[in-house]
Design a protein around this motif. Structure first.
Motif, PDB file in Angstrom:
ATOM      1  N   ARG A  22      -0.101  -6.680  -2.021  1.00  0.00           N
ATOM      2  CA  ARG A  22       1.161  -7.514  -1.120  1.00  0.00           C
ATOM      3  C   ARG A  22       0.414  -8.838  -1.255  1.00  0.00           C
ATOM      4  O   ARG A  22       1.205  -9.563  -1.411  1.00  0.00           O
ATOM      5  CB  ARG A  22       0.882  -6.742   0.163  1.00  0.00           C
ATOM      6  CG  ARG A  22       1.552  -5.179   0.455  1.00  0.00           C
ATOM      7  CD  ARG A  22       2.344  -4.741   1.366  1.00  0.00           C
ATOM      8  NE  ARG A  22       2.819  -5.721   2.789  1.00  0.00           N
ATOM      9  CZ  ARG A  22       3.348  -4.861   3.343  1.00  0.00           C
ATOM     10  NH1 ARG A  22       3.079  -3.625   4.113  1.00  0.00           N
ATOM     11  NH2 ARG A  22       4.172  -5.479   3.750  1.00  0.00           N
ATOM     12  N   ASP A  23      -1.212  -8.802  -0.873  1.00  0.00           N
ATOM     13  CA  ASP A  23      -1.386 -10.136  -0.371  1.00  0.00           C
ATOM     14  C   ASP A  23      -2.899 -10.741  -1.680  1.00  0.00           C
ATOM     15  O   ASP A  23      -3.766 -10.364  -1.453  1.00  0.00           O
ATOM     16  CB  ASP A  23      -1.232 -10.444   0.935  1.00  0.00           C
ATOM     17  CG  ASP A  23      -1.550 -12.333   0.101  1.00  0.00           C
ATOM     18  OD1 ASP A  23      -2.553 -12.824   0.321  1.00  0.00           O
ATOM     19  OD2 ASP A  23      -1.920 -12.836   1.481  1.00  0.00           O
ATOM     20  N   LYS A  26      -5.457 -13.424  -0.559  1.00  0.00           N
ATOM     21  CA  LYS A  26      -5.833 -12.579   0.281  1.00  0.00           C
ATOM     22  C   LYS A  26      -7.252 -11.737  -0.389  1.00  0.00           C
ATOM     23  O   LYS A  26      -8.326 -11.639  -0.012  1.00  0.00           O
ATOM     24  CB  LYS A  26      -5.259 -12.636   1.516  1.00  0.00           C
ATOM     25  CG  LYS A  26      -6.343 -11.879   2.591  1.00  0.00           C
ATOM     26  CD  LYS A  26      -4.874 -11.335   3.479  1.00  0.00           C
ATOM     27  CE  LYS A  26      -5.836 -11.367   4.874  1.00  0.00           C
ATOM     28  NZ  LYS A  26      -4.847 -11.160   5.743  1.00  0.00           N
ATOM     29  N   SER A  45       0.389 -14.049 -11.238  1.00  0.00           N
ATOM     30  CA  SER A  45       0.462 -13.074  -9.615  1.00  0.00           C
ATOM     31  C   SER A  45      -0.787 -12.317  -9.588  1.00  0.00           C
ATOM     32  O   SER A  45      -1.230 -11.372  -8.979  1.00  0.00           O
ATOM     33  CB  SER A  45       1.231 -12.335  -8.789  1.00  0.00           C
ATOM     34  OG  SER A  45       1.907 -10.961 -10.125  1.00  0.00           O
ATOM     35  N   GLY A  61      -0.098  -9.011  -7.757  1.00  0.00           N
ATOM     36  CA  GLY A  61       0.466  -9.266  -6.257  1.00  0.00           C
ATOM     37  C   GLY A  61       1.638  -8.851  -6.462  1.00  0.00           C
ATOM     38  O   GLY A  61       2.462  -9.463  -7.580  1.00  0.00           O
ATOM     39  N   ASP A  62       2.591  -8.726  -5.920  1.00  0.00           N
ATOM     40  CA  ASP A  62       3.933  -8.171  -5.143  1.00  0.00           C
ATOM     41  C   ASP A  62       4.356  -8.266  -3.906  1.00  0.00           C
ATOM     42  O   ASP A  62       3.656  -6.665  -3.014  1.00  0.00           O
ATOM     43  CB  ASP A  62       4.133  -6.829  -6.000  1.00  0.00           C
ATOM     44  CG  ASP A  62       6.125  -6.657  -6.244  1.00  0.00           C
ATOM     45  OD1 ASP A  62       6.864  -7.427  -4.848  1.00  0.00           O
ATOM     46  OD2 ASP A  62       6.250  -5.798  -6.816  1.00  0.00           O
ATOM     47  N   THR A  63       4.937  -9.339  -3.480  1.00  0.00           N
ATOM     48  CA  THR A  63       5.176  -9.053  -2.214  1.00  0.00           C
ATOM     49  C   THR A  63       6.224  -7.884  -1.348  1.00  0.00           C
ATOM     50  O   THR A  63       6.057  -7.056   0.208  1.00  0.00           O
ATOM     51  CB  THR A  63       5.692 -10.108  -1.097  1.00  0.00           C
ATOM     52  OG1 THR A  63       6.840 -10.461  -2.360  1.00  0.00           O
ATOM     53  CG2 THR A  63       4.129 -11.631  -0.887  1.00  0.00           C
ATOM     54  N   GLN A  67       3.109  -0.484   1.794  1.00  0.00           N
ATOM     55  CA  GLN A  67       1.930   0.083   2.233  1.00  0.00           C
ATOM     56  C   GLN A  67       1.359   1.820   1.872  1.00  0.00           C
ATOM     57  O   GLN A  67       2.332   2.034   2.340  1.00  0.00           O
ATOM     58  CB  GLN A  67       1.620  -0.626   4.274  1.00  0.00           C
ATOM     59  CG  GLN A  67       0.074   0.038   4.073  1.00  0.00           C
ATOM     60  CD  GLN A  67      -0.980  -0.900   3.454  1.00  0.00           C
ATOM     61  OE1 GLN A  67      -0.778  -1.840   3.179  1.00  0.00           O
ATOM     62  NE2 GLN A  67      -2.223   0.116   2.895  1.00  0.00           N
ATOM     63  N   GLU A 120      -6.771  -4.108   2.373  1.00  0.00           N
ATOM     64  CA  GLU A 120      -5.362  -3.866   2.518  1.00  0.00           C
ATOM     65  C   GLU A 120      -5.844  -1.616   2.266  1.00  0.00           C
ATOM     66  O   GLU A 120      -4.241  -1.516   2.038  1.00  0.00           O
ATOM     67  CB  GLU A 120      -4.709  -3.518   1.216  1.00  0.00           C
ATOM     68  CG  GLU A 120      -3.743  -5.619   0.759  1.00  0.00           C
ATOM     69  CD  GLU A 120      -2.708  -5.755   0.563  1.00  0.00           C
ATOM     70  OE1 GLU A 120      -2.373  -4.872  -0.947  1.00  0.00           O
ATOM     71  OE2 GLU A 120      -2.077  -6.847  -0.311  1.00  0.00           O
ATOM     72  N   THR A 237       1.295   0.308  -2.650  1.00  0.00           N
ATOM     73  CA  THR A 237      -0.016  -0.738  -2.560  1.00  0.00           C
ATOM     74  C   THR A 237      -1.226   0.730  -2.817  1.00  0.00           C
ATOM     75  O   THR A 237      -0.586   1.198  -2.943  1.00  0.00           O
ATOM     76  CB  THR A 237      -0.526  -1.270  -1.773  1.00  0.00           C
ATOM     77  OG1 THR A 237      -1.097  -0.499  -0.357  1.00  0.00           O
ATOM     78  CG2 THR A 237       0.702  -2.375  -0.844  1.00  0.00           C
TER      79      THR A 237
END
Length: 267
Positions: A22-23, A26, A45, A61-63, A67, A120, A237
């Motif tokens: 998701r991030d 980070k 991403s 990455g993919d916001t 989860q 994550e 994720t």
């Protein structure tokens, strides 16, 4: 290749792992500052991390991702293999200095390993192998166990004058990948039949370990928290794919295991 750990000399070994995040930024920061990888490239991403110039981990990455449920099929841990016991000792000193929380520290007879979890929820193993000549085999089955690590012994194995930890040494690799599955027997049948792996150990009916070339395991599959799990959801994720490297280029293929985990074999 001769300078790489024994795990990489097998006919088929693990080369890279892809994680959906998701991030991603980070997560990349964590894998650099805490774990010890370095960023090699960034393409939109997707962030590629590795040791030296060797790519080991790709964060996609993919916001919008949900989860992952830890009881579902997916990744149990990515296991990063350090070239020497002294390197593991240097990482332990780094963890102590930075007050990095670890989930466990184990002696598996064939290896010594530390465990932690990324932000994550993805499991991580950082380990070193004992010399392959010292592994004990009962026919085709290798003897493994889970005992308490001799942490001070590992720290004392650091050669005199060795530098402090400054990231993974060049010859670090992904030694193995451990998966959460709904049924280890189904996983074993798939890895043997579809991918040509050999079974090298069982932990009761809940875990199986497989490899090529006489390694203690390139793939682990357990149902400790995921028994009965069905196919994975594509919008969560966690594990994106596992990439294997084959010495025989003709072995290149793409497949999905019974839970939808993407497995790539490259020449």
């Amino acid at each position: 290749m001769s300078d790489l750990p024994f795990a990489a000399n097998a006919p088929v070994s693990v080369s890279r792992v892809g994680l959906r995040a998701r991030d991603a930024a980070k997560l990349a920061d964590f894998y650099q500052k805490v774990v010890g990888l370095r960023q090699l490239s960034r393409d939109g991403s997707a962030i590629t991390l590795g040791a030296g110039e060797r790519p080991l981990l790709v964060l996609e990455g993919d916001t919008a991702l949900k989860q992952e449920d830890p009881r579902s099929a997916g990744l149990f841990h990515t296991a990063f293999l350090l070239p020497s016991r002294g390197d593991l000792g240097r990482w332990i000193n780094h963890a102590i200095a930075k007050q990095i929380p670890v989930d466990g520290a184990s002696d598996h007879l064939v290896s010594e390993a530390l465990y932690l979890t990324d932000p994550e929820g993805n499991g991580i193993e950082i380990y070193t192998d004992r010399p392959a000549k010292d592994w004990k085999w009962n026919g085709s089955q290798v003897e493994m166990a889970t005992h308490r690590m001799d942490i001070e012994g590992v720290r004392n194995s650091i050669p005199a004058g060795a530098p402090e930890w400054d990231g993974f040494p060049d010859n670090s690799i992904v030694g193995h990948v451990h998966l959460r599955v709904g049924d280890p027997q189904t996983a074993e049948d798939w890895w043997r039949g579809e991918m040509g792996f050999d079974t090298v150990a069982h932990y009761g009916r809940d875990a199986v370990f497989l490899s090529t070339g006489g390694y203690h395991h390139h793939i682990g599959a357990n149902s400790w928290q995921s028994r009965g799990a069905g196919p994975r959801q594509p919008d969560t994720t966690g594990l994106g794919w596992v990439e294997l490297s084959a010495k025989n280029a003709a072995a290149a293929k793409q497949a999905s295991d019974p839970w939808g985990n993407a497995i790539r074999v490259v020449g």
